[in-house]
Design a protein around this motif. Sequence first.
Motif, short mmCIF file in Angstrom:
data_model
loop_
_atom_site.label_atom_id
_atom_site.label_comp_id
_atom_site.label_asym_id
_atom_site.label_seq_id
_atom_site.Cartn_x
_atom_site.Cartn_y
_atom_site.Cartn_z
N ALA A 1 44.79 36.14 40.98
CA ALA A 1 45.62 37.31 41.31
C ALA A 1 44.98 38.14 42.41
O ALA A 1 45.65 38.58 43.35
N VAL A 2 43.67 38.33 42.33
CA VAL A 2 42.97 39.08 43.37
C VAL A 2 43.06 38.35 44.71
O VAL A 2 43.35 38.95 45.74
N ALA A 3 42.84 37.04 44.69
CA ALA A 3 42.89 36.25 45.93
C ALA A 3 44.27 36.33 46.57
O ALA A 3 44.38 36.32 47.80
N GLY A 4 45.30 36.43 45.77
CA GLY A 4 46.67 36.50 46.28
C GLY A 4 47.14 37.93 46.52
O GLY A 4 48.30 38.15 46.89
N GLY A 5 46.26 38.91 46.31
CA GLY A 5 46.64 40.30 46.51
C GLY A 5 47.62 40.81 45.47
O GLY A 5 48.33 41.78 45.72
N GLU A 6 47.67 40.18 44.30
CA GLU A 6 48.62 40.56 43.26
C GLU A 6 47.95 41.13 42.02
O GLU A 6 48.54 41.14 40.94
N GLN A 7 46.73 41.62 42.15
CA GLN A 7 45.98 42.10 40.99
C GLN A 7 46.64 43.26 40.27
O GLN A 7 46.34 43.52 39.12
N ASP A 8 47.56 43.97 40.93
CA ASP A 8 48.25 45.08 40.26
C ASP A 8 49.47 44.64 39.46
O ASP A 8 50.02 45.43 38.68
N VAL A 9 49.92 43.40 39.64
CA VAL A 9 51.11 42.94 38.93
C VAL A 9 50.90 41.66 38.12
O VAL A 9 51.75 41.27 37.34
N SER A 10 49.77 40.99 38.33
CA SER A 10 49.54 39.74 37.59
C SER A 10 48.04 39.54 37.36
O SER A 10 47.21 40.34 37.76
N GLY A 11 47.72 38.46 36.67
CA GLY A 11 46.32 38.12 36.42
C GLY A 11 45.80 38.49 35.06
O GLY A 11 44.79 37.97 34.62
#
Length: 84
Positions: free
Chosen positions: A29-39
């Motif tokens: 999620a962090v690598a994809g820039g989605e740490q606020d919505v997934s992971g």
Amino acid sequence: MHAAPKGAASSRAGLTGLMALEGCTTHAAVAGGEQDVSGRITPGRRADLTAFGLDPVDAPANEVAEAPVLLTMNGGRITHRSAA
């Protein structure tokens, strides 16, 4: 120390179950820039998950690929539920 298998980059042990799980969840999620919505499975985030018939952190790596899938969710909706 054991010798590295032929062609291996290192003789060290591979990833732990926890490291592999984090690589597919929080770190991805962090690598994809989605740490606020997934992971992670927390309120306010997408509920994309798979529940296995064993604990992927503690199970031997060779058993995880063959583990039964009990439940799959995508966007908070159940997309598969095992009959067992």
